[in-house]
Write a protein that holds these residues in place. Structure first.
Motif, PDB file in Angstrom:
ATOM      1  N   ARG A  24      -4.782   5.033 -49.144  1.00 22.07           N
ATOM      2  CA  ARG A  24      -5.285   5.210 -47.777  1.00 22.07           C
ATOM      3  C   ARG A  24      -4.967   4.001 -46.889  1.00 22.07           C
ATOM      4  O   ARG A  24      -4.583   4.162 -45.731  1.00 22.07           O
ATOM      5  CB  ARG A  24      -6.794   5.458 -47.815  1.00 22.07           C
ATOM      6  CG  ARG A  24      -7.406   5.709 -46.443  1.00 22.07           C
ATOM      7  CD  ARG A  24      -8.868   6.115 -46.547  1.00 22.07           C
ATOM      8  NE  ARG A  24      -9.500   6.177 -45.228  1.00 22.07           N
ATOM      9  CZ  ARG A  24      -9.434   7.222 -44.399  1.00 22.07           C
ATOM     10  NH1 ARG A  24      -8.765   8.311 -44.745  1.00 22.07           N
ATOM     11  NH2 ARG A  24     -10.045   7.198 -43.229  1.00 22.07           N
ATOM     12  N   PHE A  25      -5.127   2.800 -47.419  1.00 23.58           N
ATOM     13  CA  PHE A  25      -4.844   1.607 -46.616  1.00 23.58           C
ATOM     14  C   PHE A  25      -3.417   1.635 -46.068  1.00 23.58           C
ATOM     15  O   PHE A  25      -3.190   1.368 -44.884  1.00 23.58           O
ATOM     16  CB  PHE A  25      -5.060   0.339 -47.436  1.00 23.58           C
ATOM     17  CG  PHE A  25      -4.535  -0.911 -46.773  1.00 23.58           C
ATOM     18  CD1 PHE A  25      -5.235  -1.514 -45.742  1.00 23.58           C
ATOM     19  CD2 PHE A  25      -3.328  -1.475 -47.178  1.00 23.58           C
ATOM     20  CE1 PHE A  25      -4.743  -2.654 -45.119  1.00 23.58           C
ATOM     21  CE2 PHE A  25      -2.831  -2.617 -46.565  1.00 23.58           C
ATOM     22  CZ  PHE A  25      -3.550  -3.206 -45.531  1.00 23.58           C
ATOM     23  N   LYS A  26      -2.476   1.964 -46.930  1.00 22.32           N
ATOM     24  CA  LYS A  26      -1.076   1.983 -46.518  1.00 22.32           C
ATOM     25  C   LYS A  26      -0.834   3.015 -45.422  1.00 22.32           C
ATOM     26  O   LYS A  26      -0.049   2.791 -44.493  1.00 22.32           O
ATOM     27  CB  LYS A  26      -0.181   2.263 -47.728  1.00 22.32           C
ATOM     28  CG  LYS A  26       1.310   2.165 -47.427  1.00 22.32           C
ATOM     29  CD  LYS A  26       2.131   2.348 -48.695  1.00 22.32           C
ATOM     30  CE  LYS A  26       3.619   2.213 -48.393  1.00 22.32           C
ATOM     31  NZ  LYS A  26       4.443   2.397 -49.627  1.00 22.32           N
ATOM     32  N   LYS A  27      -1.503   4.149 -45.525  1.00 28.37           N
ATOM     33  CA  LYS A  27      -1.307   5.235 -44.565  1.00 28.37           C
ATOM     34  C   LYS A  27      -1.986   4.959 -43.224  1.00 28.37           C
ATOM     35  O   LYS A  27      -1.570   5.492 -42.190  1.00 28.37           O
ATOM     36  CB  LYS A  27      -1.856   6.540 -45.144  1.00 28.37           C
ATOM     37  CG  LYS A  27      -1.082   7.062 -46.349  1.00 28.37           C
ATOM     38  CD  LYS A  27      -1.750   8.300 -46.922  1.00 28.37           C
ATOM     39  CE  LYS A  27      -1.007   8.806 -48.156  1.00 28.37           C
ATOM     40  NZ  LYS A  27      -1.701   9.951 -48.787  1.00 28.37           N
ATOM     41  N   PHE A  28      -3.046   4.148 -43.256  1.00 28.35           N
ATOM     42  CA  PHE A  28      -3.827   3.925 -42.040  1.00 28.35           C
ATOM     43  C   PHE A  28      -3.867   2.442 -41.669  1.00 28.35           C
ATOM     44  O   PHE A  28      -4.934   1.877 -41.424  1.00 28.35           O
ATOM     45  CB  PHE A  28      -5.247   4.473 -42.215  1.00 28.35           C
ATOM     46  CG  PHE A  28      -5.309   5.969 -42.330  1.00 28.35           C
ATOM     47  CD1 PHE A  28      -5.328   6.780 -41.208  1.00 28.35           C
ATOM     48  CD2 PHE A  28      -5.308   6.569 -43.579  1.00 28.35           C
ATOM     49  CE1 PHE A  28      -5.369   8.167 -41.323  1.00 28.35           C
ATOM     50  CE2 PHE A  28      -5.350   7.947 -43.713  1.00 28.35           C
ATOM     51  CZ  PHE A  28      -5.381   8.761 -42.574  1.00 28.35           C
ATOM     52  N   SER A  29      -2.705   1.821 -41.659  1.00 28.97           N
ATOM     53  CA  SER A  29      -2.586   0.448 -41.172  1.00 28.97           C
ATOM     54  C   SER A  29      -1.207   0.262 -40.567  1.00 28.97           C
ATOM     55  O   SER A  29      -0.254   0.954 -40.944  1.00 28.97           O
ATOM     56  CB  SER A  29      -2.827  -0.572 -42.294  1.00 28.97           C
ATOM     57  OG  SER A  29      -1.862  -0.420 -43.323  1.00 28.97           O
ATOM     58  N   LEU A  30      -1.111  -0.657 -39.626  1.00 29.78           N
ATOM     59  CA  LEU A  30       0.152  -0.937 -38.937  1.00 29.78           C
ATOM     60  C   LEU A  30       0.314  -2.447 -38.806  1.00 29.78           C
ATOM     61  O   LEU A  30      -0.683  -3.182 -38.714  1.00 29.78           O
ATOM     62  CB  LEU A  30       0.168  -0.296 -37.542  1.00 29.78           C
ATOM     63  CG  LEU A  30       0.184   1.243 -37.490  1.00 29.78           C
ATOM     64  CD1 LEU A  30      -0.139   1.733 -36.080  1.00 29.78           C
ATOM     65  CD2 LEU A  30       1.545   1.775 -37.941  1.00 29.78           C
ATOM     66  N   ILE A  31       1.563  -2.903 -38.795  1.00 30.69           N
ATOM     67  CA  ILE A  31       1.836  -4.337 -38.679  1.00 30.69           C
ATOM     68  C   ILE A  31       2.718  -4.574 -37.455  1.00 30.69           C
ATOM     69  O   ILE A  31       3.719  -3.878 -37.252  1.00 30.69           O
ATOM     70  CB  ILE A  31       2.529  -4.880 -39.941  1.00 30.69           C
ATOM     71  CG1 ILE A  31       1.604  -4.731 -41.152  1.00 30.69           C
ATOM     72  CG2 ILE A  31       2.911  -6.344 -39.755  1.00 30.69           C
ATOM     73  CD1 ILE A  31       2.222  -5.185 -42.460  1.00 30.69           C
TER      74      ILE A  31
ATOM     75  N   LYS B 165     -10.796   2.195 -42.507  1.00 32.19           N
ATOM     76  CA  LYS B 165     -12.253   2.328 -42.677  1.00 32.19           C
ATOM     77  C   LYS B 165     -12.867   3.056 -41.480  1.00 32.19           C
ATOM     78  O   LYS B 165     -13.819   2.585 -40.849  1.00 32.19           O
ATOM     79  CB  LYS B 165     -12.892   0.956 -42.862  1.00 32.19           C
ATOM     80  CG  LYS B 165     -12.493   0.228 -44.154  1.00 32.19           C
ATOM     81  CD  LYS B 165     -13.350  -1.017 -44.331  1.00 32.19           C
ATOM     82  CE  LYS B 165     -12.929  -1.848 -45.527  1.00 32.19           C
ATOM     83  NZ  LYS B 165     -11.733  -2.689 -45.248  1.00 32.19           N
ATOM     84  N   ASN B 166     -12.311   4.187 -41.149  1.00 27.56           N
ATOM     85  CA  ASN B 166     -12.808   5.025 -40.071  1.00 27.56           C
ATOM     86  C   ASN B 166     -13.024   6.447 -40.581  1.00 27.56           C
ATOM     87  O   ASN B 166     -12.453   6.852 -41.596  1.00 27.56           O
ATOM     88  CB  ASN B 166     -11.817   5.055 -38.902  1.00 27.56           C
ATOM     89  CG  ASN B 166     -11.910   3.826 -38.025  1.00 27.56           C
ATOM     90  OD1 ASN B 166     -12.885   3.643 -37.299  1.00 27.56           O
ATOM     91  ND2 ASN B 166     -10.891   2.978 -38.089  1.00 27.56           N
ATOM     92  N   ASN B 167     -13.817   7.199 -39.849  1.00 30.74           N
ATOM     93  CA  ASN B 167     -14.085   8.599 -40.204  1.00 30.74           C
ATOM     94  C   ASN B 167     -12.939   9.465 -39.694  1.00 30.74           C
ATOM     95  O   ASN B 167     -13.083  10.270 -38.767  1.00 30.74           O
ATOM     96  CB  ASN B 167     -15.407   9.063 -39.578  1.00 30.74           C
ATOM     97  CG  ASN B 167     -16.562   8.161 -39.944  1.00 30.74           C
ATOM     98  OD1 ASN B 167     -16.786   7.144 -39.286  1.00 30.74           O
ATOM     99  ND2 ASN B 167     -17.286   8.513 -40.983  1.00 30.74           N
ATOM    100  N   ILE B 168     -11.788   9.280 -40.303  1.00 25.46           N
ATOM    101  CA  ILE B 168     -10.593   9.990 -39.855  1.00 25.46           C
ATOM    102  C   ILE B 168      -9.758  10.431 -41.052  1.00 25.46           C
ATOM    103  O   ILE B 168      -9.833   9.852 -42.142  1.00 25.46           O
ATOM    104  CB  ILE B 168      -9.701   9.103 -38.944  1.00 25.46           C
ATOM    105  CG1 ILE B 168      -9.301   7.801 -39.667  1.00 25.46           C
ATOM    106  CG2 ILE B 168     -10.382   8.811 -37.620  1.00 25.46           C
ATOM    107  CD1 ILE B 168      -8.281   6.963 -38.927  1.00 25.46           C
ATOM    108  N   THR B 169      -8.966  11.474 -40.815  1.00 22.23           N
ATOM    109  CA  THR B 169      -7.943  11.917 -41.757  1.00 22.23           C
ATOM    110  C   THR B 169      -6.615  11.939 -41.019  1.00 22.23           C
ATOM    111  O   THR B 169      -6.560  11.684 -39.799  1.00 22.23           O
ATOM    112  CB  THR B 169      -8.259  13.330 -42.271  1.00 22.23           C
ATOM    113  OG1 THR B 169      -8.216  14.240 -41.158  1.00 22.23           O
ATOM    114  CG2 THR B 169      -9.627  13.394 -42.940  1.00 22.23           C
ATOM    115  N   LYS B 170      -5.587  12.264 -41.722  1.00 23.61           N
ATOM    116  CA  LYS B 170      -4.277  12.409 -41.080  1.00 23.61           C
ATOM    117  C   LYS B 170      -4.341  13.481 -39.996  1.00 23.61           C
ATOM    118  O   LYS B 170      -3.738  13.343 -38.924  1.00 23.61           O
ATOM    119  CB  LYS B 170      -3.231  12.775 -42.141  1.00 23.61           C
ATOM    120  CG  LYS B 170      -1.809  12.817 -41.610  1.00 23.61           C
ATOM    121  CD  LYS B 170      -0.821  13.108 -42.723  1.00 23.61           C
ATOM    122  CE  LYS B 170       0.610  13.138 -42.176  1.00 23.61           C
ATOM    123  NZ  LYS B 170       1.596  13.458 -43.244  1.00 23.61           N
TER     124      LYS B 170
END
Length: 552
Positions: free
Chosen positions: A37-44, A55-60
């Motif tokens: 999940r971290f990889k899918k929901f993080s940006l650099i 760490k949010n109440n979200i899905t793809k």
């Protein structure tokens, strides 16, 4: 111009249905089901800034629906319109071009037939020359002494931005002492006067219109005190400077034409630190670092204007904010920088966001039926942990948080840096995952010797978790990264304004109080109570205050 309201779009309706499903799922369950999940929901950003929104109440699917909402509301076109110089500040018939002030690519931006980048470049050159003269001691005061102190006289955007940047970049400060006079409260002036010597101090009068009452009252008071001391009117030329769009008014005040640093009507006050309003920044940290600040903002501008919405950091954070504000019905969001020097950052963001999107009228002039800008608040960690985090963890209100930390790799007190980072990481984990009563029940059942009171008190130590947060980690707090971070939040605010279908770049809401203040000021001087024509409360308050003042 967009003519649709967000709650009339298909995606809004789909998000409403989607919310019914998402609201029943705990954040920890998302992680249990997806170890990547971290990889899918993080940006650099540029290998310098990491944004983790896992760490949010979200899905793809949540993100896809929010992106769909952005597209339905015409976000992509709105971004192009701003960067091309279209007059998107509709109620004031102005373009919105703070992005031109840090346009390090120097691409032409044309407004009313003129490439504004010519003026921007000339202004930067003027700032560079002057900053170097002051810093190197080549500009002297009326008694030929080198300048040691700079006083910025301004309010709102002419104060909050420069003050925040200078405080944040304390590690880059030179020998100059920089002070700020913003409040009309005379104690602000008195406290500064105790610290400075007129012979070695310059004053920057920062006002877009050169009519802002608080600023001009403070500036006039300072000028009169200065002239009373020096008794030489020409000495103003060595000490007083104007940062403004209104050259004529500045000259009428007594500012020499050569001492006027211009900016333009297409620069909003709360977005003006990148302009000549940032002269105090250039003086405090040097022109080279000021340019690095602009470069960081420019690179974030490029990211914002070029990246797909799905990979666009300001867009993603803006959409998540809308998700909570309008579907979870949160009304506030906390910004929590874990860096002592960033103690002014939240105060700055309050104006950026709340003055921009604190609106209840849509672009068609009708009342909105959805939530617009949130209440922005916060404080510096770890101090805030011992102040209001109790409410975040166990209170009845859901408060989405942005945690921000620069990794202080240059700090010689490594133990302090590691502890700070550990606290930062622990708080986001604790908020998201909590520690519920089941965990305690396992301990209670295991320990048969616990009394009933001990079992009862264990419930007070239960943490529900399921509290959302974003983590923003900078590799270092330097001018470049700070510029990028500020621009990120500027664009986040812009995105939300577009989707809210409101005009983000005016601020008519502050005008009524100003006008009333003028009327009331005249009444306070009046000794005739019967002449007052306000409501009974205001009349009573004026009468009480007038009597107190007359007895002094």
């Amino acid at each position: 111009m967009n003519t649709i309201n967000p709650n009339e779009t298909n995606s809004w309706k789909e998000l409403s249905n989607h919310f019914k499903f998402i609201s029943k799922i705990h954040i920890k369950d998302f992680f249990l089901k997806d170890f990547s999940r971290f990889k899918k929901f993080s940006l650099i950003f540029k290998n310098k800034i990491l944004v983790d929104f896992s760490k949010n109440n979200i899905t793809k699917n949540t993100i896809q629906l929010l992106i769909q909402l952005a597209k339905e509301m015409g976000l992509e076109t709105a971004i192009k319109d701003m960067f091309s110089g279209k007059k998107i500040n509709y109620t004031e018939n102005q373009p919105v071009l703070h992005i031109a002030l840090r346009n390090m690519g120097h691409d032409p931006i044309v407004v009313d037939g003129r490439n504004v980048m010519i003026d921007v470049k000339n202004s930067l050159e003027q700032m560079k020359v002057f900053s170097n003269l002051i810093i190197q001691g080549k500009w002297t005061g009326y008694t030929n002494k080198k300048i040691t102190d700079v006083v910025n006289i301004g309010i709102g955007g002419s104060h909050l931005g420069p003050n925040m940047v200078i405080e944040s970049l304390k590690q880059y400060r030179n020998h100059l002492n920089v002070h700020f006079i913003s409040n009309i409260d005379s104690y602000n002036i008195l406290s500064i006067l105790k610290k400075i010597n007129f012979e070695t101090t310059i004053f920057l009068i920062s006002s877009k219109t050169f009519t802002t009452k608080e600023t001009m009252t403070n500036a006039t008071t300072i000028k009169n005190i200065f002239l009373k001391k020096t008794k030489i009117k020409k000495s103003l030329e060595k000490h007083f400077f104007a940062l403004t769009t209104n050259v004529q008014y500045a000259q009428n005040f007594g500012i020499s034409k050569n001492n006027i640093f211009r900016f333009w009507n297409w620069v909003g006050g709360r977005y003006s630190l990148w302009s000549s309003i940032g002269l105090s920044i250039s003086l405090a940290v040097g022109y080279k670092n000021f340019i690095s600040l602009l470069q960081g903002a420019y690179d974030m501008d490029v990211h914002f204007s070029k990246k797909k919405l799905e990979e666009n950091i300001p867009v993603i954070l803006a959409l998540i904010g809308i998700w909570y504000n309008n579907f979870f019905n949160t009304e506030t969001e906390a910004v929590l920088p874990y860096n002592y020097h960033m103690h002014k950052f939240v105060e700055y963001l309050q104006q950026t966001n709340m003055e921009s999107n604190g609106k209840n009228i849509n672009k068609q002039g009708k009342k909105v039926s959805w939530q617009t800008g949130p209440i922005v608040w916060g404080g510096v960690g770890t101090n805030s942990q011992h102040a209001f985090y109790q409410l975040l963890h166990q209170g009845t209100k859901l408060i989405p948080c942005d945690f921000i930390i620069p990794i202080n790799k240059t700090n010689k007190f490594k133990k302090h840096s590691v502890q700070l980072l550990a606290n930062f990481l622990a708080q986001t984990k604790a908020l998201a995952f909590g520690k519920n009563s089941n965990d305690f029940e396992e301990n209670i059942n295991f320990n048969v010797n616990l009394t009933n009171n001990e079992k009862l008190f264990s419930t007070f130590k239960s943490f529900d978790g399921n509290k959302p947060s974003n983590s923003i980690i900078l590799d270092i707090l330097d001018p470049y990264n700070l510029g990028s971070l500020i621009a990120l939040y500027e664009h986040k605010t812009f995105v939300q304004g577009v989707i809210f279908n409101i005009y983000s770049f005016d601020q008519w809401g502050v005008e009524l109080g100003k006008k009333m203040a003028n009327d009331i000021e005249n009444s306070i001087y009046s000794t005739n109570e019967s002449n007052l024509s306000f409501d009974s409360s205001t009349n009573g308050l004026i009468n009480f205050c007038s009597k107190v003042l007359s007895n002094r």
